[in-house]
Design an enzyme around this catalytic site. Structure first.
Site: not given
Ligand code: UD1
Ligand code: UDP
Length: 362
Positions: A205
């Site tokens: 991601h």
């Molecule tokens: C965020 C964090 C990242 C973390 C990740 C964990 C920032 C800058 N990034 O990234 O460090 O590793 O969370 O998972 O804060 N979206 C959905 N549903 C949701 C949430 C998001 O569809 O519930 C989609 C939307 O299109 C959104 C995109 O995911 O634009 C990105 O979501 P965002 O919260 O901005 O950043 P992440 O990539 O989730």
């Molecule tokens: N995780 C989960 N389901 C998934 C993917 C991840 O429960 O499908 C959990 C897992 O414990 C992971 C945490 O969510 O360590 C955070 O994941 P993510 O990779 O989104 O965030 P990051 O650690 O890269 O910020």
């Protein structure tokens, strides 16, 4: 004062890190407020974690949602300023390195409310990662800094953070893992997804891997190659779904694309996996403790302890399939002893420091 400690969470990794801290502070009799920013809002990215990890219902959900970095951070700042002004906590606790973490820390200090940062001091030294920007700034703002590993303490010292603010406490994400490990059932999880006995788990991601269509296509190609050697189950974060699907990952033989999984389902698959391929921060740590080989599709890691004390190895695209084949042939590195203090007691250590601090300042 309406609450002694106000926790701000907003994303999937925040929930996993906050749960043991909230539990330990509850045991210590500390009044707490839980604010969900709504950065993650899909049921599979949020609600399911509250249920499975036994987190309390948030006192408020700010419903901020998605947007560009500037838009999302600005919306978070405005909403959090209002919330913190109304609740006037003695301390705001923030987790990890996401936009909700930075916005909460900034809103709090500007209101004169001290901040505790859980998972302080991690550095990838790659300012192209939004998380690196967030971490560095939050660590400059925080009054209490909780580190998961000694090298994080070293980074903070080099950046001029006073040593008496920094506490090496271990890793609360691993507390959560150890609390639930008996529920991780690889056999049922494998059966539920029609997987063979030997399989790999993939999560991707990071913007560098999935945002640009060319990068996503390159990742999809290398994963399709890898799936010729081992079935791969891929619970896809919503961020990468469109680009990786457009790149043909869904149709690659041996690839099982899924929606994001709940914590217990996900960790069950990880526990039984022959290998995990990821760019996640948390997953590098979880595989380290479970002793599952991890190939991280990145050029840097802010968690080098998972390489020196765990099962993690950083790989470029071209190195993935050879590394995977070596692991499958039994040539992978065996886990070493695991990082110090990743023992399931980090939440308690954090709670002791916070309650001590509240006695002096609250
Ligand atoms: C965020 C964090 C990242 C973390 C990740 C964990 C920032 C800058 N990034 O990234 O460090 O590793 O969370 O998972 O804060 N979206 C959905 N549903 C949701 C949430 C998001 O569809 O519930 C989609 C939307 O299109 C959104 C995109 O995911 O634009 C990105 O979501 P965002 O919260 O901005 O950043 P992440 O990539 O989730
Ligand atoms: N995780 C989960 N389901 C998934 C993917 C991840 O429960 O499908 C959990 C897992 O414990 C992971 C945490 O969510 O360590 C955070 O994941 P993510 O990779 O989104 O965030 P990051 O650690 O890269 O910020």
């Amino acid at each position: 004062m309406n609450a002694c400690v106000l926790h701000v969470v907003g994303t999937r990794p925040n929930f996993v890190k906050a749960a043991p801290v909230i539990t330990a502070l509850t045991t210590a009799g500390c009044a707490q407020t839980l604010v969900h920013t709504g950065q993650h809002y899909d049921a599979r990215m949020s609600d399911i974690f509250f249920r499975q990890l036994g987190l309390p219902e948030p006192d408020t959900d700010l419903g901020v949602g998605s947007g560009s970095h500037a838009r999302q951070t600005a919306d978070l700042l405005v909403a959090l300023e209002q919330e913190l002004t109304a609740r006037a906590p003695a301390l705001v606790t923030v987790y990890g390195d996401v936009n909700s973490t930075l916005a909460a820390a900034l809103a709090a200090v500007k209101l004169g409310i001290p901040v505790a940062h859980v998972e302080a001091g991690l550095r990838s030294f790659d300012m192209a990662m939004p998380e690196e920007v967030n971490r560095r700034l939050v660590d400059q703002l925080a009054e209490l800094l909780f580190a998961t590993s000694p090298e994080a303490v070293g980074h903070l010292a080099r950046e001029g953070v006073a040593a008496d603010r920094v506490h090496l406490v271990g890793n609360p994400m691993i507390d959560t893992l150890l609390t639930h490990v008996e529920q991780f059932d690889p056999t049922s999880a494998r059966a539920a997804h029609g997987l063979p006995e030997r399989y790999g788990v993939v999560t991707l991601h990071r913007p560098a891997n999935v945002d640009d269509p060319e990068a996503a296509a390159a990742a999809a190609r290398v994963l399709a190659d890898a799936a010729r050697h081992l079935d791969l189950v891929v619970p896809l974060h919503p961020r990468g779904r469109a680009a990786l699907s457009a790149a043909g990952l869904a149709n690659a033989p041996g690839v099982h694309l899924l929606d994001p999984l709940g914590y217990v389902e996900f960790m069950s698959l990880v526990r039984g996996a022959a290998v995990v391929i990821t760019d996640s921060g948390g997953v590098q740590e979880e595989t380290t403790v479970l002793g599952v080989p991890c190939l991280t599709l990145r050029t840097t890691t802010e968690r080098p302890v998972t390489v020196t004390h765990g099962t993690n190895r950083l790989v470029r695209h071209g190195e993935l399939v050879p590394a995977l084949r070596k692991l499958l042939e039994g040539g992978g590195a065996a886990p070493v002893e695991g990082p110090p203090l990743w023992d399931g007691r980090a939440g308690g250590r954090i709670a002791r420091v916070i309650t001590g601090w509240l006695e002096r300042h609250g």
